[in-house]
Each structure stands twice: as C-alpha cells, then as structure tokens.
Design an enzyme around this catalytic site. Structure first.
Site, PDB file in Angstrom:
ATOM      1  N   SER A  75       0.787  -1.240   0.000  1.00 47.06           N
ATOM      2  CA  SER A  75       0.000   0.000   0.000  1.00 47.06           C
ATOM      3  C   SER A  75       0.811   1.277   0.000  1.00 47.06           C
ATOM      4  O   SER A  75       0.242   2.360   0.028  1.00 47.06           O
ATOM      5  CB  SER A  75      -0.951   0.026   1.192  1.00 47.06           C
ATOM      6  N   THR A 176      -1.644   3.334   4.757  1.00 47.45           N
ATOM      7  CA  THR A 176      -0.724   4.441   4.476  1.00 47.45           C
ATOM      8  C   THR A 176       0.287   4.608   5.585  1.00 47.45           C
ATOM      9  O   THR A 176      -0.023   4.342   6.739  1.00 47.45           O
ATOM     10  CB  THR A 176      -1.573   5.725   4.383  1.00 47.45           C
ATOM     11  N   THR A 194       1.502   6.905   0.231  1.00 45.23           N
ATOM     12  CA  THR A 194       0.610   5.770  -0.015  1.00 45.23           C
ATOM     13  C   THR A 194       0.485   5.485  -1.505  1.00 45.23           C
ATOM     14  O   THR A 194       0.733   6.362  -2.334  1.00 45.23           O
ATOM     15  CB  THR A 194      -0.796   6.067   0.552  1.00 45.23           C
ATOM     16  N   VAL A 205      -7.651  10.341  -6.252  1.00 47.58           N
ATOM     17  CA  VAL A 205      -6.738  10.800  -5.210  1.00 47.58           C
ATOM     18  C   VAL A 205      -7.492  10.740  -3.888  1.00 47.58           C
ATOM     19  O   VAL A 205      -8.639  11.181  -3.802  1.00 47.58           O
ATOM     20  CB  VAL A 205      -6.251  12.243  -5.484  1.00 47.58           C
ATOM     21  N   GLY A 206      -6.844  10.186  -2.878  1.00 45.56           N
ATOM     22  CA  GLY A 206      -7.495  10.083  -1.570  1.00 45.56           C
ATOM     23  C   GLY A 206      -7.065  11.191  -0.624  1.00 45.56           C
ATOM     24  O   GLY A 206      -6.625  12.263  -1.047  1.00 45.56           O
ATOM     25  N   ASP A 207      -7.144  10.903   0.644  1.00 49.71           N
ATOM     26  CA  ASP A 207      -6.825  11.908   1.665  1.00 49.71           C
ATOM     27  C   ASP A 207      -5.329  12.157   1.822  1.00 49.71           C
ATOM     28  O   ASP A 207      -4.912  13.249   2.209  1.00 49.71           O
ATOM     29  CB  ASP A 207      -7.370  11.431   3.021  1.00 49.71           C
ATOM     30  N   THR A 227      -4.985   7.184   8.171  1.00 49.82           N
ATOM     31  CA  THR A 227      -4.958   6.045   7.255  1.00 49.82           C
ATOM     32  C   THR A 227      -6.338   5.409   7.268  1.00 49.82           C
ATOM     33  O   THR A 227      -7.039   5.447   8.276  1.00 49.82           O
ATOM     34  CB  THR A 227      -3.874   5.024   7.653  1.00 49.82           C
ATOM     35  N   GLY A 228      -6.723   4.858   6.149  1.00 53.47           N
ATOM     36  CA  GLY A 228      -8.048   4.271   6.032  1.00 53.47           C
ATOM     37  C   GLY A 228      -8.658   4.673   4.700  1.00 53.47           C
ATOM     38  O   GLY A 228      -7.942   5.022   3.763  1.00 53.47           O
ATOM     39  N   GLY A 230      -9.809   6.926   2.287  1.00 52.48           N
ATOM     40  CA  GLY A 230      -9.616   8.364   2.122  1.00 52.48           C
ATOM     41  C   GLY A 230     -10.908   9.125   1.912  1.00 52.48           C
ATOM     42  O   GLY A 230     -11.063  10.258   2.388  1.00 52.48           O
TER      43      GLY A 230
HETATM   44  N1  ASP Z   1      -5.938   6.717   3.045  1.00 52.01           N
HETATM   45  C1  ASP Z   1      -5.388   6.097   1.877  1.00 52.01           C
HETATM   46  C2  ASP Z   1      -6.245   6.446   0.694  1.00 52.01           C
HETATM   47  O1  ASP Z   1      -7.460   6.465   0.826  1.00 52.01           O
HETATM   48  C3  ASP Z   1      -5.310   4.628   1.977  1.00 52.01           C
HETATM   49  C4  ASP Z   1      -4.895   4.090   3.322  1.00 52.01           C
HETATM   50  O2  ASP Z   1      -4.576   4.757   4.229  1.00 52.01           O
HETATM   51  O3  ASP Z   1      -4.882   2.922   3.504  1.00 52.01           O
HETATM   52  O4  ASP Z   1      -5.721   6.624  -0.370  1.00 52.01           O
END
Ligand code: ASP
Length: 313
Positions: A75, A176, A194, A205-207, A227-228, A230
C-alpha cells in the site's frame, strides 16, 4: 533501544490509560509516531538520521523511504497496489512546522520515492501540490529515482483481480504511512505516503496527499496523520480536525477519537475504516480508529514499539 510491542499484552489497559489522557507522553526527545506496525521501522530509521545530525525533514523523508522501498508493503511506494488499469499511482505529502511549509504530489507514476517529490515541491517551487504527469516530469527534472511499478507480484495480483471481480473486496487493501516527528528543538514535522486504495479508478486521489486530510502539522499545537478509506477522511479534513481538537486541549488520543466519533456520527455508521495518529507539542501521543487491526508505532531514543489504541467510536 528497547524493542517492545507495547500493546501486545494488555493493549486495552494501555489504551484506556491513554484514553483518559494519562500516560502516552514521552519526556525523551525526539518523539516519532506513525501509522501501523510497519511504521516502527520508518520511525527507527528517522531517529537514526536525527541522531547522526540529519535534519528533521531528512528524518521524515528518509524514514518514509524505508516503507516506500519495502516491496512487501502493498500500500505504499514501489510495492504498492495498482489502480483498476494496472497502473500504480502514488500520493504523498510533507509538512514542516516552522513557517507552515508544505509540499504534495498525487497520482505520481514511476517515481520510487513520492515523499521526496513532495519535499522538492515544498522546497524548490512556489507551489504546494503537483499531480499526474506534471508531478512526474518535475520529479524527473529533480533527478529523483525511477522504479518499475507494479512489481511482478502486484501485477499478477491485479491480473487475478481483473479476472475474478469477486476478489475485488478482499484486494482493496490500504495502509498508508503517516510519520510525525517532534524533534529535540521542539519543532514538528510530518510526512505521508501511499499507493492509495487498491484498484482505484485511474486519477483517484485520496486523503493522503491532501493537507489537512491525510496529514496536518501545526507548529504551535501538534501534528496528526490518517490512514483508512480516504473518501471517509477527506470530506472532514480529518487530520486538521484532530489538530484543532488538540488546540482545544484534548490529549492526542482523545483528539483522534473525537474525530472518529464526529465522522461516524455524521455518516451514521461506524464501519468507516478511518484511523488517526497524533502527537502534540508536549510529546503526548495517541491514536484511535475504527479498524480492528489499527496500530501505531512510537519511537523515542528510549523506547520503540507498536501500540494498539482503543477502537473508536
Ligand atoms: N488513506 C489512503 C487512501 O485512501 C489509503 C490508506 O490509508 O490505507 O488513499
């Protein structure tokens, strides 16, 4: 340095103490806190950089290099999971407390260390964020290392995913690295890197590279990283919110938990996959999240280990 898994036994008790705002504070400096168990290696590499006289930003950048270079990590960085088209698009950002400086890259292809590209954006341009091909051209012009992605292992997994859509859920792994540092001078810094959600739509694009969402550093108050999923974090500026809760006086652990509760309340459900780690100006640290397996790594010159926070909400 003591190698400990702080939460392995009695993790809940540890979390409960931290939850009430007691404990979870380090007098030793620097203090490094990062997401997930694999953050411990990054923390320790970062600590070494500082102990050898490197700058705090060198420590953040090179600590995250460790995770980005770890091919077993699906990841982050070179071993990252590709998007739905089989292309690895990486996201990263970095912040430096003094001067409230920041740099970010998103949907970056073929560059081994997106955290370095983010740092170059911060230090070498008048911009804050570059994306896609522009970010790649910039990274190449800066002489940053390229890498072949996806790795063969990830490509095979992607081929399987494509062939068997029922694997989709299982394969949408995400983890992440967000690494926060309070250095010996009391300055704060952080970085985040990440490959984003596995098999995401191209261009998604995530967070993580979004300042205030995947990472936020405020020199006066503290730093937080996420993390998680986004999509569940970036609509709430989750890391910014955690820092603002710390500004209001909450312990970092409670600040993270409060963000989780607030998002869960608004979303009307708890299974959001949102997890936060935070570190304040006093060296207090904590984390909270909805994922059962979520952990954070904590490193100082005196201890280094992995902690399991209480699950929130
Ligand atoms: N937060 C990241 C995203 O959504 C992924 C992750 O943290 O696992 O891109």
């Amino acid at each position: 340095m003591a190698q400990t898994t702080l939460a392995a036994a009695g993790g809940l008790a540890l979390g409960e103490r931290a939850w009430s705002g007691e404990g979870a504070q380090s007098a030793a400096r620097p203090v490094l806190a990062s997401t997930w168990g694999f953050g411990q290696q990054a923390n320790e590499a970062a600590l070494k950089i500082m102990q050898q006289g490197g700058s705090t930003l060198d420590a953040v950048e090179q600590g995250i290099w460790v995770t980005e270079a770890d091919l077993s990590n699906s990841s982050v960085g070179i071993g990252g999971t590709p998007n739905a088209e089989g292309v690895v698009q990486l996201d990263a950002c970095i912040m430096w407390g003094p001067g409230h400086k920041a740099g970010s890259v998103a949907a970056l292809e073929g560059i081994a260390h997106p955290i370095s590209a983010a740092r170059r954006v911060m230090e070498k341009t008048s911009h804050v964020m570059l994306v896609g091909e522009g970010a790649r051209q910039f990274a190449l012009a800066q002489g940053l290392e390229t890498a072949q992605m996806p790795t063969e292992e990830r490509r095979q997994a992607w081929l399987r995913w494509r062939a068997e859509q029922e694997e989709r859920k299982k394969a949408q792994g995400h983890d992440t690295i967000a690494l926060l540092v309070l250095d010996a001078e009391g300055h704060l810094a952080g970085g985040c890197s990440t490959s984003g959600r596995g098999y995401k739509l191209p261009g998604r694009v995530g967070d993580s590279p979004i300042l205030g969402s995947g990472l936020y550093v405020d020199e006066e108050v503290g730093a937080a990283g996420a993390t998680g999923i986004g999509e569940n974090i970036m609509r709430y500026c989750g890391s910014f919110l955690a820092v603002e809760y710390m500004r209001q006086g909450l312990h970092p652990q409670e600040a993270c938990a409060e963000v989780v509760r607030r998002i869960a309340k608004s979303e009307g459900r708890a299974d959001l996959s949102i997890n936060f780690v935070a570190l304040d100006k006093a060296g207090r640290h904590g984390a909270a999240g909805t994922d059962e397996g979520f952990q954070y790594a904590l490193t100082t010159p005196e201890e280094s280990g992995v902690r399991t926070p209480l699950r929130a909400p």
